[in-house]
Structure formats: structure tokens, C-alpha cells
Design a protein around this motif. Structure first.
Motif, PDB file in Angstrom:
ATOM      1  N   ASP A  41       0.829  -1.206   0.000  1.00  0.00           N
ATOM      2  CA  ASP A  41       0.000   0.000   0.000  1.00  0.00           C
ATOM      3  C   ASP A  41       0.865   1.260   0.000  1.00  0.00           C
ATOM      4  O   ASP A  41       0.562   2.222  -0.710  1.00  0.00           O
ATOM      5  N   ALA A  42       1.932   1.244   0.775  1.00  0.00           N
ATOM      6  CA  ALA A  42       2.825   2.408   0.820  1.00  0.00           C
ATOM      7  C   ALA A  42       3.457   2.636  -0.547  1.00  0.00           C
ATOM      8  O   ALA A  42       3.546   3.776  -1.020  1.00  0.00           O
ATOM      9  N   SER A  43       3.867   1.571  -1.175  1.00  0.00           N
ATOM     10  CA  SER A  43       4.468   1.686  -2.504  1.00  0.00           C
ATOM     11  C   SER A  43       3.450   2.172  -3.537  1.00  0.00           C
ATOM     12  O   SER A  43       3.766   2.982  -4.401  1.00  0.00           O
ATOM     13  N   ARG A  44       2.246   1.700  -3.409  1.00  0.00           N
ATOM     14  CA  ARG A  44       1.186   2.044  -4.372  1.00  0.00           C
ATOM     15  C   ARG A  44       0.677   3.470  -4.216  1.00  0.00           C
ATOM     16  O   ARG A  44       0.533   4.201  -5.191  1.00  0.00           O
ATOM     17  N   PHE A  45       0.383   3.876  -2.980  1.00  0.00           N
ATOM     18  CA  PHE A  45      -0.263   5.165  -2.747  1.00  0.00           C
ATOM     19  C   PHE A  45       0.691   6.289  -2.340  1.00  0.00           C
ATOM     20  O   PHE A  45       0.339   7.457  -2.469  1.00  0.00           O
ATOM     21  N   CYS A  46       1.860   5.940  -1.819  1.00  0.00           N
ATOM     22  CA  CYS A  46       2.719   6.945  -1.189  1.00  0.00           C
ATOM     23  C   CYS A  46       4.140   6.924  -1.732  1.00  0.00           C
ATOM     24  O   CYS A  46       5.082   7.275  -1.016  1.00  0.00           O
ATOM     25  N   ARG A  47       4.309   6.534  -2.945  1.00  0.00           N
ATOM     26  CA  ARG A  47       5.643   6.380  -3.525  1.00  0.00           C
ATOM     27  C   ARG A  47       6.502   7.633  -3.371  1.00  0.00           C
ATOM     28  O   ARG A  47       7.664   7.556  -3.027  1.00  0.00           O
ATOM     29  N   LYS A  48       5.940   8.807  -3.610  1.00  0.00           N
ATOM     30  CA  LYS A  48       6.762  10.020  -3.545  1.00  0.00           C
ATOM     31  C   LYS A  48       7.125  10.414  -2.114  1.00  0.00           C
ATOM     32  O   LYS A  48       8.036  11.199  -1.907  1.00  0.00           O
ATOM     33  N   GLU A  49       6.452   9.841  -1.117  1.00  0.00           N
ATOM     34  CA  GLU A  49       6.771  10.134   0.282  1.00  0.00           C
ATOM     35  C   GLU A  49       7.753   9.137   0.890  1.00  0.00           C
ATOM     36  O   GLU A  49       8.193   9.314   2.021  1.00  0.00           O
TER      37      GLU A  49
END
Length: 80
Positions: A41-49
Motif C-alpha cells: 500500500d505504501a508503494s502504491r499510494f505513497c511512492r513520492k513520500e
């Protein structure tokens, strides 16, 4: 504040599977199960963070309705 720290640590731990092994040596911890639950989920939704654990935490919370059941349960288990 303590809950935010715990969740940030778990979030960063989840992301550490996406980064190099030295991240574990820097104190980014969480159970392997929690790491696995949120890393996708972090990779999918929050890649730039990625790399800013507080930003990733905020991003995951902002995308709460879209999170996998497993990652959502991690947040719930920490009272978030």
C-alpha cells in the motif's frame, strides 16, 4: 504522540522491505507481518513520500479507504 511514533515506526518498517537492509540497522522496526501488510500500500499510494516516515503515515491515513484489509488492521491495532 506515542501512538504516532509507534505507527510511524511500523510504517517505516513496512517500507524498509522496499529499501536496503541498512534501514533495519537504523532502528526501523515492526513485526514482519506488519511490514508485509503495509509495504504494498505504501508503494502504491505513497511512492513520492517514501523515505519520510511521517509523510508516509499521513499518506496512508489519507488513503485509508483504499488500503488493503491487512494494512488497515495494522492502523486499527494501534488505535489509529
Amino acid at each position: 504522540m506515542a501512538r504516532q511514533f509507534v505507527l510511524a515506526t511500523i510504517t517505516l518498517a513496512a517500507l524498509s522491505s522496499l529499501s536496503s537492509a541498512p534501514a533495519f540497522a537504523q532502528g526501523h522496526m515492526g513485526t514482519p507481518k506488519e511490514q508485509k501488510a503495509c509495504s504494498r500500500d505504501a508503494s502504491r499510494f505513497c511512492r513520492k513520500e517514501l523515505g519520510n516516515d511521517m509523510a508516509v503515515q499521513g499518506c496512508l491515513q489519507a488513503n485509508r479507504a483504499k488500503l488493503s484489509r491487512a494494512c488497515s488492521k495494522v492502523f486499527e491495532s494501534h488505535g489509529m
